[in-house]
Design an enzyme around this catalytic site. Structure first.
Site, PDB file in Angstrom:
ATOM      1  NE  ARG A  85      -3.896   0.614   1.809  1.00  0.00           N
ATOM      2  CZ  ARG A  85      -5.122   0.672   2.304  1.00  0.00           C
ATOM      3  NH1 ARG A  85      -5.349   1.306   3.436  1.00  0.00           N
ATOM      4  NH2 ARG A  85      -6.128   0.095   1.688  1.00  0.00           N
TER       5      ARG A  85
ATOM      6  CG  HIS B 246      -8.263   0.324  -3.254  1.00  0.00           C
ATOM      7  ND1 HIS B 246      -7.533  -0.818  -2.929  1.00  0.00           N
ATOM      8  CD2 HIS B 246      -8.908   0.681  -2.106  1.00  0.00           C
ATOM      9  CE1 HIS B 246      -7.723  -1.101  -1.648  1.00  0.00           C
ATOM     10  NE2 HIS B 246      -8.541  -0.209  -1.135  1.00  0.00           N
TER      11      HIS B 246
ATOM     12  CD  GLN C  16     -12.897  -1.530  -1.446  1.00  0.00           C
ATOM     13  OE1 GLN C  16     -12.144  -1.520  -0.501  1.00  0.00           O
ATOM     14  NE2 GLN C  16     -14.136  -1.999  -1.356  1.00  0.00           N
TER      15      GLN C  16
ATOM     16  CG  ASP D 254     -13.428   6.666  -1.519  1.00  0.00           C
ATOM     17  OD1 ASP D 254     -13.350   6.557  -0.274  1.00  0.00           O
ATOM     18  OD2 ASP D 254     -12.434   6.561  -2.274  1.00  0.00           O
TER      19      ASP D 254
ATOM     20  CB  CYS E 284     -13.964   1.583  -0.622  1.00  0.00           C
ATOM     21  SG  CYS E 284     -13.568   3.326  -0.378  1.00  0.00           S
TER      22      CYS E 284
ATOM     23  NE  ARG F 202     -10.241  -5.050  -0.222  1.00  0.00           N
ATOM     24  CZ  ARG F 202      -9.499  -4.085   0.334  1.00  0.00           C
ATOM     25  NH1 ARG F 202     -10.099  -3.046   0.883  1.00  0.00           N
ATOM     26  NH2 ARG F 202      -8.176  -4.124   0.291  1.00  0.00           N
TER      27      ARG F 202
HETATM   28  N1   CP Z   1     -11.226  -0.057   1.913  1.00  0.00           N
HETATM   29  C1   CP Z   1      -9.984  -0.177   2.413  1.00  0.00           C
HETATM   30  O1   CP Z   1      -9.017  -0.370   1.694  1.00  0.00           O
HETATM   31  O2   CP Z   1      -9.907  -0.105   3.777  1.00  0.00           O
HETATM   32  P1   CP Z   1      -8.565   0.044   4.627  1.00  0.00           P
HETATM   33  O3   CP Z   1      -7.972   1.372   4.270  1.00  0.00           O
HETATM   34  O4   CP Z   1      -9.019  -0.036   6.054  1.00  0.00           O
HETATM   35  O5   CP Z   1      -7.648  -1.080   4.269  1.00  0.00           O
HETATM   36  N1  NVA Z   2      -9.857   6.873  -1.740  1.00  0.00           N
HETATM   37  C1  NVA Z   2      -9.563   6.434  -0.393  1.00  0.00           C
HETATM   38  C2  NVA Z   2      -9.795   4.963  -0.247  1.00  0.00           C
HETATM   39  C3  NVA Z   2      -9.514   4.403   1.122  1.00  0.00           C
HETATM   40  C4  NVA Z   2      -9.683   2.914   1.176  1.00  0.00           C
HETATM   41  C5  NVA Z   2      -8.124   6.789  -0.055  1.00  0.00           C
HETATM   42  O1  NVA Z   2      -7.233   6.602  -0.897  1.00  0.00           O
HETATM   43  O2  NVA Z   2      -7.876   7.262   1.058  1.00  0.00           O
END
Ligand code: CP
Ligand code: NVA
Length: 306
Positions: free
Chosen positions: A102, A129, A132, A225, A265, A293
């Site tokens: 990540r 993502h 997701q 989101d 998400c 997920r």
């Molecule tokens: N939706 C998602 O990726 O959640 P987290 O940021 O908690 O992993």
């Molecule tokens: N768009 C959001 C998604 C979090 C899972 C971010 O990148 O923070």
């Protein structure tokens, strides 16, 4: 598939194959019969940002498959700070069998893939993502059935990592996709172009409008989101003002199809992009999405390791 970085790297058959495998693995898990398909294998998880779902669902997924996982927090590796991204890839891939990362910059996940000896999974970057979105299409299939042609997914929000992956997935699967948000927060032109290339093959229709009511008309799925993603903390105030008219509330949901499902998400900023009433209301499938997920990512892990 060597890596899983963005849905744009997949064909519609690849995506359908992953969804079918996720459905199969979920069925086995429900029946209490997980197969140890990744016995003795270890997933390295590199995080530059916080997480609940990504971390726990990957860890549990590896456990179900008979493998292990290693959580590497933002403070340990300091990707690109303490050590260069290529060197992290070179070293970590000597120890573990597969890596999930990540990251802030999508280019970093691409660099990891370039220098790693083992498969890399994008667990969220500023561009995409894909884990997701795979879980989301699994959720949509569970609620709407396998036939996604002519179904309509409306995203209320900005052209961000989550909506980019949904755009690519919908266009690959032949689902209609509409995005609605304020001027200046649309997808970059090159992202839209990729969507259009897929849509030309699948027959999906892509539209963008600043009118949220028009956007949700006929929608089978409404998705939203956070208004400011991780890494955009200095834009929070400006975005809060711009996105205020784009809240997913009961009045907006009523403009969609009566059996519309509402997705997010998560984490949600309740009272901003989505209200409590919608999160906890009859159209919400938020918790199915979060659970999925785990099932979707098990399919990615098995596919990449086979
Ligand atoms: N939706 C998602 O990726 O959640 P987290 O940021 O908690 O992993
Ligand atoms: N768009 C959001 C998604 C979090 C899972 C971010 O990148 O923070």
């Amino acid at each position: 598939m060597d890596h899983f970085l963005t849905l744009a790297d997949l064909t519609s058959d690849d995506l359908r194959g992953l969804l079918d495998l996720a459905i199969e693995l979920k069925k086995e898990w429900r029946g209490g019969g997980n197969r140890p398909l990744l016995q003795g294998k270890t997933l390295g998880m590199v995080f530059q940002k916080p997480s609940l779902r990504t971390r726990v669902s990957f860890e549990m997924g590896m456990l179900h498959l008979g493998g292990n996982s290693l959580y590497l927090s933002p403070f340990e590796i300091k990707l690109g700070e303490r050590e260069s991204v290529p060197d992290v890839a070179r070293v970590l891939s000597r120890y573990v069998d597969i890596i999930m990362a990540r990251v802030f910059r999508h280019s970093d996940v691409m660099t990891l893939a370039e220098y790693s000896r083992v498969p890399i999974i994008n667990g969220l970057s500023d561009f995409a993502h894909p884990c997701q979105a795979l879980a989301d299409f699994l959720t949509i299939i569970e609620h709407k059935g396998q036939k996604l042609q002519r179904r309509k997914l409306t995203f209320i929000g900005d052209g961000n990592n989550v909506s980019t992956s949904l755009l690519f997935g919908a266009a690959l699967l032949g689902m209609d996709f509409t995005i609605s948000g304020p001027a200046g927060y649309e997808f970059p032109a090159d992202v839209w172009q990729i969507g259009e290339q897929f849509a030309a093959l699948s027959g999906s229709r892509l539209t963008s409008t600043q009118d949220a009511t028009e956007a949700v008309a006929g929608a089978d799925v409404i998705y939203t989101d956070v208004w400011a993603s991780m890494g955009q903390e200095d834009e929070v105030e400006e975005r809060r003002k711009a996105f205020q008219p784009y809240q997913v509330n009961e009045a907006l949901v009523e403009q969609a199809n009566p059996d519309v499902i509402v997705m997010h998400c998560l984490p949600a900023h309740r009272g901003q992009e989505i209200t409590d009433e919608v999160c906890d209301g009859p159209h919400s499938v938020l918790w199915d999405q979060a659970e999925n997920r785990m099932h979707a990512q098990k399919a990615i892990l098995v596919e990449l390791m086979s």
